[in-house]
Design a protein around this motif. Structure first.
Motif: not given
Length: 264
Positions: A110, A172, A178
């Motif tokens: 992330v 990200c 994610p």
């Protein structure tokens, strides 16, 4: 005879065109994109502030991911294969490309610490997360219901990373979800720090992002630590950041190392 000769030439020409078309169709469509030299904050600024060539690479990579493809990307430790973690078919592609055992989990990546709280159940102080992330550390936590149930369905835990790499963090952020992330190599083979070391995988991915040779030549990968038990930690893989990670967990926050007996 001249008429027959012309007909023969036309037939031969059409056959050549057909063969050429077939060859073109079979050619790999992988894009190899070269990142310009980056400073630590290059990809963390507002989109309008990013260099145009860098922004185009980000857009191409995001588009491939949104199309359900797998991409090869640089991180702060090794080159990795990435896809959208919420896309079950893309996750299958990653396993197929690597020849990976389906019982071996994939980590997620992330862009911000706040996102960890969406996809994981956090039982440590936020300050602890901020002390080790972004960095070459994978934190294993209990997964939340928001995470794709087809990603590592055999375990209630998931490893989460925020690489200390500006391109990866911005990627990200632009995806808004994610990424499933694993090393860019055939399973059981040596991890890679240069794109030419996994060139046999290029035809199987949509985009290869060349960030140059990665500085960490140890090829150890990230330090993997289990933080799913309140007040405890256990080291799953020592990796390249073991000592500073232990300093944070043990000395700064007073977590106790979980023994094998306690794990059972």
């Amino acid at each position: 005879m001249p008429i027959l000769r012309r007909i023969y030439k036309q037939i031969l020409f059409s056959q050549i065109c057909s063969v050429s078309t077939a060859v073109m169709i079979k050619l790999p469509t992988t894009k190899v994109l070269h990142l310009p030299p980056q400073t630590p904050n290059d990809c963390l600024s507002k989109p309008g502030d990013i260099q145009q060539d860098q922004l185009e690479i980000l857009k191409s990579t995001v588009n491939a991911l949104k199309d359900g493809e797998v991409v090869a990307v640089p991180t702060d430790t090794l080159y990795g294969l990435a896809c959208l973690a919420q896309n079950s078919e893309a996750v299958k592609k990653v396993y197929n490309i690597k020849g990976r055992n389906g019982q071996k989990p994939l980590a997620i990546c992330v862009g911000e610490i706040e996102e960890i709280y969406t996809y994981c159940k956090v039982v440590v102080k936020r300050e602890l997360l901020e002390n080790v992330l972004p960095g070459p550390v994978t934190l294993v936590l209990e997964r939340s219901e928001e995470l794709n149930p087809n990603l590592n369905p055999f375990t209630p835990l998931v490893g989460v990373r925020i690489p200390d790499h500006p391109f990866m963090r911005r990627l990200c952020q632009m995806c808004g979800e994610p990424l499933a992330l694993t090393s860019a190599n055939i399973s059981s083979q040596t991890s890679t720090v240069d794109i030419h070391e996994f060139q046999e995988l290029w035809p199987k991915v949509a985009v290869v992002v060349n960030g140059g040779r990665i500085g960490d030549q140890s090829r150890q990968g990230s330090t993997v630590v289990n933080l799913s038990v309140p007040g405890r930690y256990s080291i799953i893989r020592p990796g390249c950041a073991l000592t500073p990670t232990l300093n944070v967990l043990d000395r700064k926050y007073g977590l106790w190392e979980q023994t094998e007996t306690q794990k059972v």
